[in-house]
Design a protein around this motif. Structure first.
Motif, PDB file in Angstrom:
ATOM      1  N   HIS A 185      18.671  -2.042   2.824  1.00 49.34           N
ATOM      2  CA  HIS A 185      17.923  -0.682   2.164  1.00 49.34           C
ATOM      3  C   HIS A 185      17.596  -1.090   0.912  1.00 49.34           C
ATOM      4  N   LEU A 186      17.839  -1.358  -0.458  1.00 44.30           N
ATOM      5  CA  LEU A 186      17.344  -1.596  -1.557  1.00 44.30           C
ATOM      6  C   LEU A 186      16.198  -2.214  -1.449  1.00 44.30           C
ATOM      7  N   LYS A 187      15.543  -3.085  -0.664  1.00 49.55           N
ATOM      8  CA  LYS A 187      14.665  -3.573  -0.354  1.00 49.55           C
ATOM      9  C   LYS A 187      13.238  -2.438   0.030  1.00 49.55           C
ATOM     10  N   ILE A 188      13.941  -1.633   1.294  1.00 52.31           N
ATOM     11  CA  ILE A 188      12.904  -0.718   1.632  1.00 52.31           C
ATOM     12  C   ILE A 188      12.895   0.429   0.703  1.00 52.31           C
ATOM     13  N   MET A 189      13.338   0.847  -0.245  1.00 51.96           N
ATOM     14  CA  MET A 189      13.422   1.217  -1.394  1.00 51.96           C
ATOM     15  C   MET A 189      12.515   1.104  -2.613  1.00 51.96           C
ATOM     16  N   ARG A 190      12.422   0.164  -2.434  1.00 49.28           N
ATOM     17  CA  ARG A 190      11.809  -0.095  -3.543  1.00 49.28           C
ATOM     18  C   ARG A 190      10.731  -0.929  -3.078  1.00 49.28           C
ATOM     19  N   ASN A 191       9.852  -0.720  -1.554  1.00 48.24           N
ATOM     20  CA  ASN A 191       8.752  -1.287  -1.016  1.00 48.24           C
ATOM     21  C   ASN A 191       8.603   0.687  -1.140  1.00 48.24           C
TER      22      ASN A 191
ATOM     23  N   GLU B 192       0.378  -1.156  -0.427  1.00 45.08           N
ATOM     24  CA  GLU B 192      -0.060   0.137  -0.170  1.00 45.08           C
ATOM     25  C   GLU B 192       0.879   0.898  -0.069  1.00 45.08           C
ATOM     26  N   ASN B 193       0.233   2.001  -1.110  1.00 42.69           N
ATOM     27  CA  ASN B 193       0.577   3.441  -0.987  1.00 42.69           C
ATOM     28  C   ASN B 193       2.042   4.040  -1.049  1.00 42.69           C
ATOM     29  N   PRO B 194       2.835   3.173  -2.107  1.00 44.23           N
ATOM     30  CA  PRO B 194       4.076   4.018  -2.195  1.00 44.23           C
ATOM     31  C   PRO B 194       4.212   5.371  -2.762  1.00 44.23           C
ATOM     32  N   ILE B 195       5.225   5.417  -3.078  1.00 45.09           N
ATOM     33  CA  ILE B 195       5.164   6.453  -4.437  1.00 45.09           C
ATOM     34  C   ILE B 195       5.895   6.571  -5.515  1.00 45.09           C
ATOM     35  N   HIS B 196       5.592   7.435  -6.893  1.00 48.27           N
ATOM     36  CA  HIS B 196       6.538   6.559  -7.316  1.00 48.27           C
ATOM     37  C   HIS B 196       7.074   7.737  -8.315  1.00 48.27           C
ATOM     38  N   LEU B 197       8.108   7.513  -9.131  1.00 48.08           N
ATOM     39  CA  LEU B 197       9.192   8.737  -9.346  1.00 48.08           C
ATOM     40  C   LEU B 197       8.524   9.729 -10.223  1.00 48.08           C
ATOM     41  N   ASP B 198       7.394   9.738 -10.953  1.00 54.01           N
ATOM     42  CA  ASP B 198       7.178  11.017 -11.209  1.00 54.01           C
ATOM     43  C   ASP B 198       6.253  12.117 -10.462  1.00 54.01           C
ATOM     44  N   GLU B 199       6.676  12.009  -8.899  1.00 53.80           N
ATOM     45  CA  GLU B 199       6.160  12.906  -8.142  1.00 53.80           C
ATOM     46  C   GLU B 199       7.409  13.680  -7.498  1.00 53.80           C
ATOM     47  N   LEU B 200       8.309  13.189  -7.873  1.00 52.06           N
ATOM     48  CA  LEU B 200      10.515  13.659  -7.844  1.00 52.06           C
ATOM     49  C   LEU B 200      10.699  15.198  -8.619  1.00 52.06           C
TER      50      LEU B 200
ATOM     51  N   VAL C 261       9.212   2.799  -3.176  1.00 49.54           N
ATOM     52  CA  VAL C 261       9.282   3.759  -4.116  1.00 49.54           C
ATOM     53  C   VAL C 261       8.550   2.810  -5.051  1.00 49.54           C
ATOM     54  N   ALA C 262       7.521   2.566  -6.181  1.00 49.52           N
ATOM     55  CA  ALA C 262       6.967   1.216  -6.176  1.00 49.52           C
ATOM     56  C   ALA C 262       7.969   0.899  -8.086  1.00 49.52           C
ATOM     57  N   ASP C 263       8.330   2.572  -8.603  1.00 51.41           N
ATOM     58  CA  ASP C 263       8.618   2.344  -9.725  1.00 51.41           C
ATOM     59  C   ASP C 263      10.125   2.124 -10.355  1.00 51.41           C
ATOM     60  N   ILE C 264      11.609   2.392  -8.857  1.00 55.76           N
ATOM     61  CA  ILE C 264      12.609   2.939  -8.855  1.00 55.76           C
ATOM     62  C   ILE C 264      12.946   2.055  -9.390  1.00 55.76           C
ATOM     63  N   ASP C 265      12.708   0.092  -9.462  1.00 49.86           N
ATOM     64  CA  ASP C 265      13.212  -1.056 -10.238  1.00 49.86           C
ATOM     65  C   ASP C 265      11.828  -1.900 -10.632  1.00 49.86           C
ATOM     66  N   ALA C 266      10.633  -1.540 -11.455  1.00 49.84           N
ATOM     67  CA  ALA C 266       9.634  -2.424 -11.141  1.00 49.84           C
ATOM     68  C   ALA C 266       9.469  -3.717 -11.449  1.00 49.84           C
ATOM     69  N   THR C 267      11.539  -4.042 -12.256  1.00 49.77           N
ATOM     70  CA  THR C 267      11.514  -5.531 -12.166  1.00 49.77           C
ATOM     71  C   THR C 267      11.889  -6.044 -11.251  1.00 49.77           C
ATOM     72  N   LEU C 268      12.656  -5.765 -10.754  1.00 47.51           N
ATOM     73  CA  LEU C 268      12.527  -6.645  -8.292  1.00 47.51           C
ATOM     74  C   LEU C 268      10.933  -5.809  -7.857  1.00 47.51           C
ATOM     75  N   ARG C 269      10.860  -5.475  -7.937  1.00 48.28           N
ATOM     76  CA  ARG C 269       9.878  -5.193  -6.872  1.00 48.28           C
ATOM     77  C   ARG C 269       8.390  -5.983  -7.173  1.00 48.28           C
TER      78      ARG C 269
ATOM     79  N   HIS D 118      11.424  10.050   5.177  1.00 53.25           N
ATOM     80  CA  HIS D 118      12.021   9.580   6.364  1.00 53.25           C
ATOM     81  C   HIS D 118      12.749   8.295   6.525  1.00 53.25           C
ATOM     82  N   ASP D 119      11.979   7.654   5.437  1.00 51.66           N
ATOM     83  CA  ASP D 119      12.231   5.854   5.529  1.00 51.66           C
ATOM     84  C   ASP D 119      13.560   6.218   4.419  1.00 51.66           C
ATOM     85  N   LEU D 120      13.473   6.496   3.247  1.00 51.84           N
ATOM     86  CA  LEU D 120      14.292   6.249   2.064  1.00 51.84           C
ATOM     87  C   LEU D 120      15.605   6.950   2.657  1.00 51.84           C
ATOM     88  N   ARG D 121      16.106   7.889   3.538  1.00 54.55           N
ATOM     89  CA  ARG D 121      16.977   8.173   4.383  1.00 54.55           C
ATOM     90  C   ARG D 121      17.404   7.679   5.916  1.00 54.55           C
ATOM     91  N   GLY D 122      16.530   7.208   6.354  1.00 50.03           N
ATOM     92  CA  GLY D 122      16.652   6.387   6.838  1.00 50.03           C
ATOM     93  C   GLY D 122      17.540   4.515   7.052  1.00 50.03           C
TER      94      GLY D 122
END
Length: 341
Positions: A152-158, A34-42, A160-168, A115-119
């Motif tokens: 942290h790679l998994k947290i980042m995919r958690n 639920e509720n990730p962000i997308h790259l086009d929001e940045l 940001v939905a489309d930072i790595d769509a294949t691995l997500r 907060h969680d991307l930087r933490g």
């Protein structure tokens, strides 16, 4: 000489922290989708910083995944990586990540994501990389670099939905995750940031599956890292005990996670003056003596979502999460379901 951990609460004391029966109000299992962000929001600068962090961590992960079980080889691999890739680039990107986007859109949701991307695992990872060439560094420290990078790679995919769509997409597939994974990476772990090295001691009283996909497990990681990062700021002796115990009884449906650390007298006084007998309100958010107050509320909301509890107050009253101060020992806990209802 490092101080020894204070006498820990007994199992009966840990069992008494919260109810043994926790109802789930979900019709399906919470999977962390639920509720990730997308790259086009940045904003462009944040997109560049985010991609830089993800690229560097991906490169490091690819160098370590085949050797992390061999500590000496793993240490050499980390040192070789840092000869070719400066950790300054990673640290600088992490420091600015999210600033422009949150200035343009200061929403609570975007603030929590960054907060969680930087933490998450990132502060501990950056600290480990800065220390990796010290003579006192142990090969086992390089294994911690691997765990922190992977997490942290998994947290980042958690987040940001489309930072790595294949691995997500791969992260969403059914795959049992056992509590042993948490034991493996947290036992004798050293985690911290800002010059504070937190030593973790683990006690686990259950063997079994805790999550059903990588994405769900990375959500659980987001909770635990937030609580550990909080402990790293306030643990008076820089030590924490991380306990995982089943509730209730012989056929448990839930695991209780308890993080306990000593607090200094002045910190204890602040907590008592602010919360009194309602210590669990520390998870409500908005209270901070050095952070931004978001981390523990993120933990609470994820826990409530996992059980389908409607709001914070109902979840706190039901004991799904909470906190307590016992003399100079601060305890914070949350639950996670072992299986879908």
């Amino acid at each position: 000489m490092a101080s020894s951990f204070p006498p820990s609460p007994s199992l009966p004391q840990l069992t008494a922290l919260a109810p043994l029966e926790l109802a789930s109000f979900r019709s399906d299992r919470f999977r962390g989708e639920e509720n990730p962000i997308h790259l086009d929001e940045l904003e462009a600068s944040d997109l560049q910083a985010l991609n830089t962090v993800y690229r560097i961590l991906s490169d490091l992960f690819s160098k370590l995944r085949m050797v992390y079980q061999h500590p000496v080889e793993c240490l050499q691999a980390v040192r070789t990586f840092l000869r070719d890739t400066s950790d300054d680039e990673l640290i600088e990107a992490a420091q600015v990540m999210g600033m422009a986007s949150r200035e343009k859109n200061p929403s609570d949701h975007l603030s929590r994501i960054f907060h969680d991307l930087r933490g998450g695992a990132l502060p501990g990872l950056c600290m480990r990389l800065q220390l990796i060439n010290y003579p006192s560094t142990r090969p086992e420290d390089a294994q911690q670099v691997f765990f922190l990078t992977r997490d942290h790679l998994k947290i980042m995919r958690n987040c940001v939905a489309d930072i790595d769509a294949t691995l997500r997409q791969a992260d969403t597939q059914p795959q049992d995750h056992h509590l042993q994974l948490l034991i493996e990476k947290w036992t004798e772990a050293h985690l911290g940031g800002g010059g504070r090295d937190l030593h973790v001691e683990v006690a686990c009283y259950y063997e079994g599956v805790i999550c059903e996909s990588c994405l769900e497990f990375s959500t659980l990681d987001r909770i635990i890292y937030n609580m550990m990062n909080n402990a790293s700021r306030f643990a008076a002796d820089r030590r924490v005990r991380f306990t995982m115990l089943p509730v209730p009884g012989e056929e448990p449906a839930n695991i209780r996670f308890v993080i306990a650390n000593k607090v200094a007298p002045e910190q204890s006084q602040i907590l008592v003056e602010r919360f009194g007998e309602n210590m669990g309100n520390v998870l409500r958010g908005g209270f901070t003596t050095g952070g931004n107050g978001l981390g523990l509320r993120i933990c609470a909301d994820f826990c409530a979502q996992a059980y389908g509890v409607a709001n914070f107050d109902m979840a706190l009253e039901g004991g799904y999460f909470g906190a307590a101060l016992q003399d100079d020992l601060f305890l914070i806990w949350f639950h996670w379901p072992l299986q879908a209802e």
